[in-house]
Design a protein around this motif. Structure first.
Motif, short mmCIF file in Angstrom:
data_model
loop_
_atom_site.label_atom_id
_atom_site.label_comp_id
_atom_site.label_asym_id
_atom_site.label_seq_id
_atom_site.Cartn_x
_atom_site.Cartn_y
_atom_site.Cartn_z
N GLU A 152 0.84 -1.21 0.00
CA GLU A 152 0.00 0.00 0.00
C GLU A 152 0.87 1.25 0.00
N LYS A 153 1.94 1.24 0.78
CA LYS A 153 2.84 2.39 0.83
C LYS A 153 3.47 2.65 -0.54
N ALA A 154 3.90 1.57 -1.20
CA ALA A 154 4.51 1.72 -2.54
C ALA A 154 3.50 2.30 -3.53
N ALA A 155 2.24 1.85 -3.44
CA ALA A 155 1.21 2.36 -4.35
C ALA A 155 0.94 3.83 -4.09
N LEU A 156 0.88 4.22 -2.81
CA LEU A 156 0.65 5.62 -2.46
C LEU A 156 1.80 6.50 -2.94
N GLU A 157 3.02 6.03 -2.73
CA GLU A 157 4.19 6.81 -3.15
C GLU A 157 4.25 6.95 -4.67
N ALA A 158 3.84 5.87 -5.37
CA ALA A 158 3.81 5.94 -6.83
C ALA A 158 2.81 6.99 -7.30
N PHE A 159 1.64 7.04 -6.65
CA PHE A 159 0.63 8.04 -7.02
C PHE A 159 1.11 9.45 -6.71
N LEU A 160 1.69 9.64 -5.50
CA LEU A 160 2.12 10.97 -5.07
C LEU A 160 3.28 11.51 -5.90
#
Length: 639
Positions: A580-588
């Protein structure tokens, strides 16, 4: 050595091998792996001279003695031991000659034949045969019973014993662990590791292959590929090979795309025509790299059951058996929601009897079996394959089970079990044991049970399907009770064990290695009799030491089990949070995050990123503390 040179092998209209090459050196222990129908058993038939190659050569040294397991067992009145001794053809031939010489009174021939019997250790043959039968689960009394009195599974064990009795240079074994219990599989592993000849074994039991083999031959894409090492090492090497192949394929696809783009753009321009033509020739000469096929043909999962009552089953002082004779007595256990139970015990101890009791196929002779109101059982046993309609198709079986479901939905579901195209509507009768097992499993999966009872579910299943079944069982939300000689399946899908022994069923504290040590200690105790000599006393002391070590390991395993279960849950949380953290960072970090249309999503993502980082830190601290607790336990055990 065994040499296959430019071998093309056909079975009916199907080409199994095309220009295949393989060299197997004396003493190698080789596991043959590949999908069902790839040609493994046909290759064995070729080596035995039952099939002939279309082209090429299959060379086996003429002086080698070859042994294999017969598929049929005549209903003989001769004893099991005599039948096994028939496996040593040279022994039987010398015995016949000796009987003839003694009948004729030929003293010279009698002396010579006794020397020959001594040379081949013929006088010890009955004890060797008895040891083989004991290892394969036959009692002293059973060894003297006529072959005709044994059931099909036990006759297959007799055939295996007969093959092992042969003093062979080459031993061919096709699925030798089918119909063996866990204890007998372990015995067979030890025997094969000590076997001095060349071994070729077809097996879908990865732990068995890991224990026994020094090489793996993959039968795939009409060719043979030899890997050095056991099955686990083969998996790593194959993955690396596929990765390299896929990398080469993708690189070549980029090169092809570049050439085709140049040709398309410049073939009409006179100034570039010659260069475009040279690229057309380069494209034609290019030796194409095939894409790596690593996807499993199986894709299925167990849906979450509609109800998960707790407990699902309760056994209260139960006795169960056949006719008036109880096999198991004084059983008081419960199957809770989410339980994952493996059954341990020697062959004939009553594991299948217990499963039939849980499935309500057997009624208690005493005591009470209390079922939850919403209990829904999915039961897989080998005899259930016989209930499939041989003249009907997999699709027909599904439609009978779900008459109101659209045909396309049923076809899609069957596709997850690798029933596709015409295979969906083909009659079940001619299908292999593996295909029938897959269909029986499909019918169970569709019904969304909350309790799965599986009695040797992996017999006839290839490695790919075993892996798919293991993955599906790991995600199964209901309760599971399984009997299996497949240790990889047991270790990956069960959390607790029940021991079926001495006419009852009890919880077993420990893992499969603890069970193995417990059985060795039990066998050692059974072997003690009379007054031991000093040497015997030393052996007894060593056995007692091993027993105590096994008990200590059991206690350690019991203490570690709840901690390891917590550790597994934390690791799953860590994995989910990290993804989830990796997905959030990719979006941000993307440009889309800062568009006006995504303003709310941006705000939510920033907030959630802080929450996830905080949760990750907490879970990591819990994981470290738990790991330290486990390390301290192990250190205390070592001291």
């Amino acid at each position: 050595m065994i040499q296959l040179k430019n071998l093309t092998l056909r079975r009916g209209l199907k080409e199994l091998l095309v220009a295949a090459n393989l060299t197997i050196n004396p003493g190698n222990k080789v596991g043959m792996v590949g999908a069902n129908g790839a040609g493994k058993s046909s290759l064995f038939a070729l080596l035995r001279g039952e099939l002939h190659a279309e082209n090429g050569d299959a060379i086996v040294p003429a002086q080698w003695t070859m042994a294999h397991v017969a598929q049929e067992t005549p209903a003989l009145q001769r004893s099991a031991l005599d039948y096994v001794l028939d496996g040593d053809a040279e022994l039987r031939n010398l015995e016949q000659q000796l009987a003839a010489a003694e009948h004729s009174g030929d003293g010279h021939a009698i002396g010579h034949l006794h020397e020959e019997l001594a040379r081949i250790d013929g006088y010890a043959a009955p004890s060797r045969g008895a040891r083989l039968l004991t290892g394969l689960g036959f009692s002293q009394e059973g060894q003297q019973r006529p072959v005709a009195e044994f059931s099909g599974g036990w006759r297959m064990r007799l055939n295996l014993a007969q093959a092992l009795m042969c003093r062979s240079d080459l031993l061919l074994l096709d699925e030798p662990t089918n119909h063996l219990d866990l204890e007998t599989v372990l015995w067979l592993e030890d025997w094969l590791k000590a076997y001095p000849g060349t071994l070729l074994v077809i097996s879908h039991d990865r732990d068995f292959l890991d224990s026994v083999t020094t090489h793996i031959v993959e039968v795939a894409s009409q060719t043979l590929t030899l890997y050095t090492g056991n099955y686990s090492q083969f998996e790593v090497m194959r993955a690396e090979k596929l990765s390299r192949q896929q990398g080469a394929y993708e690189k070549q696809q980029r090169e092809i795309a570049h050439l085709e783009s140049f040709i398309t753009r410049f073939k009409a321009k006179a100034s570039k025509a010659r260069q475009a033509q040279s690229r057309v020739k380069a494209l034609e000469k290019l030796e194409r790299v095939a894409p790596a096929h690593i996807a499993s043909p199986f894709d299925f999962h167990f849906d979450t059951p509609d109800n998960l009552p707790n407990p699902l089953l309760r056994l209260d002082s139960i006795s169960v058996g056949y006719c008036a004779t109880p096999i198991l007595q004084r059983i008081s256990l419960s199957v809770m929601a989410g339980s994952r139970i493996g059954l341990l015990g020697v062959n004939g101890a009553g594991k299948s009897t217990l499963v039939k009791l849980l499935a309500a196929e057997l009624k208690p002779q005493a005591g009470e079996l209390i079922s939850a109101q919403m209990l829904k059982i999915g039961y897989f046993a080998q005899h259930q394959l016989d209930t499939l309609r041989s003249d009907e198709s997999p699709l027909w079986h599904m439609q009978k089970l779900a008459p109101d479901t659209r045909e396309q939905e049923l076809r899609n579901f069957l596709g997850g079990f690798n029933f596709r195209s015409d295979n969906v509507t083909d009659p079940v009768g001619p299908m292999s044991g593996g295909e029938k097992s897959r269909l029986a499993l499909a019918l169970i999966v569709w019904q969304k049970p909350n309790l799965l009872l599986l009695d040797e579910p992996t017999n006839h299943l290839d490695l790919e399907m075993r892996h798919a079944l293991t993955m599906a069982l790991q995600d199964f939300a209901g309760a599971l009770v399984v009997v299996s000689h497949d240790r990889a399946l047991l270790e990956a899908t069960t959390d607790d064990f029940w021991l079926v022994a001495d006419g009852t069923v009890t919880a077993f504290d420990g893992d499969l290695e603890d069970y193995r040590q417990w059985r060795l200690a039990q066998l050692a105790q059974q072997g003690q009799s009379g007054s031991p000599s000093s040497g015997d006393a030393q052996n007894v002391g060593r056995k007692e030491q091993k027993r105590q070590e096994a008990e200590a390991r059991q206690k350690l395993a019991a203490a570690k089990k709840p901690l390891l279960n917590k550790l597994t849950k934390l690791e799953k949380q860590l994995d989910a949070l990290s993804q989830e953290k990796a997905a959030l960072e990719a979006f941000l970090s993307s440009e889309d995050a800062y568009n006006d249309a995504n303003r709310q999503q941006l705000s939510n993502s920033v907030k959630r990123q802080g929450e996830v980082c905080s949760q990750l830190e907490e879970v990591e601290m819990d994981w470290l503390a738990l790991q330290e607790e486990i390390d301290n336990l192990e250190q205390a055990h070592a001291q």
